[in-house]
Design an enzyme around this catalytic site. Structure first.
Site, short mmCIF file in Angstrom:
data_model
loop_
_atom_site.label_atom_id
_atom_site.label_comp_id
_atom_site.label_asym_id
_atom_site.label_seq_id
_atom_site.Cartn_x
_atom_site.Cartn_y
_atom_site.Cartn_z
N HIS A 629 7.29 -6.35 -3.28
CA HIS A 629 7.47 -5.59 -2.03
C HIS A 629 7.81 -6.49 -0.84
CE1 HIS A 629 3.07 -6.28 -1.19
NE2 HIS A 629 3.52 -6.31 0.04
N ASP A 677 4.85 -4.63 -9.00
CA ASP A 677 5.00 -5.36 -7.74
C ASP A 677 4.95 -6.87 -8.00
OD1 ASP A 677 5.28 -5.86 -5.09
OD2 ASP A 677 3.25 -5.24 -4.51
N SER A 773 0.05 -10.51 1.29
CA SER A 773 0.83 -10.02 0.15
C SER A 773 1.53 -11.13 -0.61
CB SER A 773 1.92 -9.08 0.66
OG SER A 773 1.37 -7.84 0.85
N1 ARG Z 1 0.87 -5.12 1.54
C1 ARG Z 1 0.09 -6.02 2.33
C2 ARG Z 1 0.96 -7.16 2.89
O1 ARG Z 1 2.09 -6.91 3.22
C3 ARG Z 1 -1.11 -6.49 1.61
C4 ARG Z 1 -2.14 -5.48 1.66
C5 ARG Z 1 -3.34 -5.80 0.92
N2 ARG Z 1 -4.32 -4.91 1.38
C6 ARG Z 1 -5.54 -4.87 0.96
N3 ARG Z 1 -6.36 -4.03 1.53
N4 ARG Z 1 -5.97 -5.68 0.03
O2 ARG Z 1 0.55 -8.24 3.15
#
Ligand code: ARG
Length: 826
Positions: A629, A677, A773
């Site tokens: 992502h 992902d 992420s």
């Molecule tokens: N999608 C998020 C990012 O862009 C990471 C999210 C992880 N969230 C969580 N509650 N563990 O960094």
């Protein structure tokens, strides 16, 4: 992202224009009342030291000259600015292109000769007249005949480029349909004869041959500029003939254009047998297939950015196709081997009467199967079963459909009995059941490019009992024998047969009892003392799905072998498994709280256009593992703006920085559900051996390794420290989290696939957040102390909220995928 892109190219010009004109107006407006010129300073070289105090009159000659000069200067600046603005507005910034194909019937004698001799001059004049007398005349610049060939009706097939130049402000009125409408309106057709022959300035036009593609000049791809001798024009009018398309070189460069034109009314199918290029996401080398003769981005059907030997074929939406091959710096071998054919247009609709017997009896597929299906397609199927008790079952191969959310669908949208669904690709079959004897199904191709072919088996099923007696219905819709439920093997392919398993009561003492109680005789040592598996070794026969220990006891292969836990009493399940990379000597995290410099030597910070954006993990000298992502969208999927920062503790102070050469996003990544992902990144420069104290790869888990709820692992990153923060942490953060039982996680979130795992603390507080992420979830293997990359930070509901643990990509499901690109790991 796409939107941002176009904004970037169009906005600056507007901003400049308004800024400059405001300045000019105010300068002029204030001119008469400007600060009074200082009267006492005469223009001259030397100033006499003592002047008589007498005031000089304001309107003296000198002042008049100054004011006049200033006025002239302002006038010149204003005129120049206006001229500049005019040039910019009128100039090539707002340029638009249209490509038109027109087929002409055999013309009356004299005219036909003229047309052929003049290479379409007559035709060009006619088109020129159409646009110079149209509503677009102000913007019409020129029309150029690009190609003339004879068509199968004894006439001519003429290709034009038409250039329009229009100011930005008017850009919105330029549209493909408008340009086409102008041309079509000026072709007179006879209502009486109702033929497909029209007349353009007295020339007989074949109406079916009119094809128009339009786009902004900025959409015109830079891949143009083909080398001489490497560009060919093919006119194909033989059905069932294969026209070969081959080119290769071992040095120098190849910039080739193959223009393919089929007989009017037919389509082109290009079959690619092999492509040899440098793999770098099409930054240097590429094979681009266009649905037109001009390289317009808006007409790209598909791009191949890496070498391949898998046969793939693509179909055009009209009788034109351009194949552009680009390899500007050949190192070993570059080239393509392909052929194309002329094929008739296929209708994609069917009415099917499904037989009485339940089961699958036939197949439907995407248009032009097994070719990639073209964009803008639409298929309609009607199914009718013979009894009202029988519904329609659809078995999708490597594809699944789920209820459409507010977001659009990336890979086809489906309308089934007035309900909307989105399609996505995956690595296993799924069954969708329509509980009605009548199913009206429509597939709309929603992808901008050609998409992977779809194959769907259909049949009927018993609405009151979708799965046969004695079988279990998986979330994927498949039916598996009840006996295979809760046996530790993923028979459903989505692991739903291994969720919500009834656990048998403690066979071990409470101190060693795990989160959800042990499973007795499941081949898995749930109790640390192994009591749950005592006296039941015979209950699980050794078969190809089990691992045989040295002493003839069978354990589930996936669970037992190389999982860091000694399952076999003789330890044979953990023998011969090794991870080539060793543990850093710098670790102080066990029992500690803050990261120490060098504490997580595989942690990487990925910067996008200079700012920290995502995390990643080092898995080899030149490969990193991250989340798909992070690279979703046009700009983010381009490796050029990305840099990888390795051996970093405080943001910005990396020991090693490398540009990213290539990004490999998993082909099944689903941006709606975050399934699959995972992405691999290849560094432009491998990190040097000399930094191995500060940079070290983390081990990839054994394929299919099972993790156990309650196991403690660590998540690290420079992401936000609170959900409400608006920026990440400057210093690398770490948090100890617990692996959460998959059943519990599914009951919390609902949509947790077998490619995901949950970790956190159910009370909240410890978690990853935005900016983390792609970073690692690192678990230390007890047996040898090695660190294993168990998860990749993927998503979560908020950050650190009670009962909502973090969701991670389950790396053990991707071992063979990783090895395909990084063979050095095995
Ligand atoms: N999608 C998020 C990012 O862009 C990471 C999210 C992880 N969230 C969580 N509650 N563990 O960094």
């Amino acid at each position: 992202m796409d939107k941002e892109n176009t904004d970037v190219s169009s906005k600056p010009a507007d901003v400049n224009i308004s800024n400059i004109s405001v300045q000019v107006v105010s300068a002029q407006g204030k001119l008469p009342g400007r600060r009074a010129p200082r009267p006492q300073k005469p223009i001259g070289k030397a100033k006499p030291k003592k002047q008589p105090k007498k005031k000089a009159p304001f309107w003296n000659v000198q002042n008049k000259i100054i004011i006049f000069t200033v006025f002239l200067f302002i006038l010149a600046v204003t005129a120049w600015t206006l001229l500049w603005l005019y040039i910019r507005r009128k100039g090539n910034i707002g340029g638009d292109l249209a490509e038109i194909q027109l087929g002409f019937r055999k013309l009356r004698k004299g005219k036909e000769e003229t047309a052929e001799l003049g290479g379409g001059v007559v035709v060009n004049l006619a088109v020129n007249l159409v646009y110079t007398t149209s509503a677009f005349s102000k913007f019409y610049k020129q029309s150029v005949v690009a190609d003339v060939s004879s068509n199968n009706k004894g006439g001519l097939l003429v290709h034009f480029w038409i250039v329009f130049v229009m100011p930005h402000a008017k850009g919105h009125i330029f549209c493909e349909d408008c340009v086409a409408a102008i041309l079509k309106d000026s072709i007179q057709t006879s209502i009486i004869n109702r033929t497909s022959v029209g007349s353009l300035q007295g020339l007989a036009v074949d109406m079916d041959s009119v094809v128009l593609n339009a786009g902004l000049r900025s959409d015109y791809s830079s891949t143009i500029g083909a080398d001489k001798g490497c560009s060919q024009y093919f006119y194909a009018d033989h059905l069932s003939l294969r026209y070969p398309l081959e080119i290769s070189a071992t040095s120098g460069r190849l910039m080739c254009h193959f223009k393919l034109v089929a007989v009017v009314g037919y389509l082109i199918r290009l079959s690619i047998e092999s492509v040899q290029i440098e793999a770098d996401n099409c930054v240097t080398d590429s094979l681009t297939i266009y649905d037109s003769l001009m390289p317009l981005w808006s007409t790209v059907l598909y791009r191949i950015c890496e070498p391949t030997r898998t046969i793939m074929s693509f179909v055009s939406t009209n009788n034109l196709m351009l194949v552009a091959f680009k390899s500007p710096q050949i190192r070993r071998l570059s080239g393509i081997r392909a052929f194309f054919e002329v094929i008739p247009e296929q209708k994609c609709e069917n009415t099917v009467f499904v037989k009485e017997i339940t089961g699958f009896e036939g197949k439907i597929s995407s248009p032009y199967y097994p070719s990639y299906y073209p964009p803008k397609c639409k298929c309609t199927w009607k199914f009718q079963t013979s009894l009202s008790t029988l519904g329609v079952a659809l078995k999708f191969h490597n594809y699944s459909i789920t209820k459409k959310s507010v977001k659009g669908c990336d890979h086809g949208w489906w309308e089934i009995n007035e309900q909307m669904y989105c399609g996505s690709y995956m690595d296993h079959q799924t069954i969708f059941r329509v509980p009605s004897s009548l199913a009206h199904i429509q597939l709309h191709c929603s992808s901008r490019l050609s998409d992977k072919p779809l194959l769907v088996e259909y049949g009927s099923y018993n609405i009151s009992q979708p799965c046969p007696v004695g079988s279990f219905r998986c979330s994927s819709g498949l039916c598996v024998p009840q006996t295979q439920r809760c046996d530790g093997v993923n028979d459903c392919f989505d692991e739903s047969d291994e969720l919500f398993c009834v656990t048998l009561k403690p066979a071990c003492n409470t101190s060693s009892l795990r989160q959800h109680g042990p499973l007795v005789c499941d081949g898995f040592r749930d109790c640390e003392d192994g009591r749950d598996e005592q006296n039941c070794t015979q209950s699980i026969p050794c078969n190809n799905r089990t691992f045989k220990c040295g002493n003839d006891i069978c354990f589930r292969k996936q669970n037992a072998q190389c999982d860091g836990t000694v399952d076999c009493p003789d330890g044979s399940d953990e023998q011969g498994c090794s991870c080539s990379r060793s543990l850093s000597t710098h670790h102080r995290i066990i029992g500690g709280t803050d990261t120490q410099e060098g504490g997580w030597p595989w942690q990487v910070s990925l910067h996008f256009v200079g700012s920290a954006y995502c995390g990643a993990s080092v898995i080899s000298r030149e490969w990193l593992l991250s989340a798909a992502h992070c690279f979703h969208g046009n700009r983010l999927s381009d490796p050029t703006p990305w840099t990888a920062h390795l051996g970093m503790y405080v943001q910005g102070n990396a020991k090693f920085v490398s540009p990213v050469k290539r990004i490999v996003v998993h082909e099944y990544y689903n941006s709606q559900t975050f399934d699959y992902d995972i992405a691999l990144l290849q560094l432009s420069t491998a990190w040097p051996e000399t930094l191995k104290q500060l940079i070290q790869p983390i081990c990839i888990p054994p394929a299919g390794q099972k993790v156990r709820g309650g196991e403690k692992c660590w998540v690290t990153g420079w992401g936000r420290r609170h959900e409400a923060d608006n920026k990440g942490s400057p210093v690398l953060q770490q948090a100890e989290v617990e692996l959460i039982d998959q059943t519990l996680c599914v009951s919390t979130y609902g949509i947790i696939t077998s490619r995901m795992l949950c970790a956190g603390v159910m009370s909240g507080k410890r978690d990853a957040c935005r900016g983390d992420s792609g970073g690692p979830l690192s678990c230390r293997r007890k047996s040898d102390g090695k660190w294993i990359l168990t998860g990749i930070v993927s998503w979560g509901h908020g950050c650190g909220r009670p009962d909502f643990p973090g969701v991670y990509t389950r790396v053990s499901n991707f071992v063979s995928w990783i090895r395909k690109y990084v063979p050095s790991l095995s």
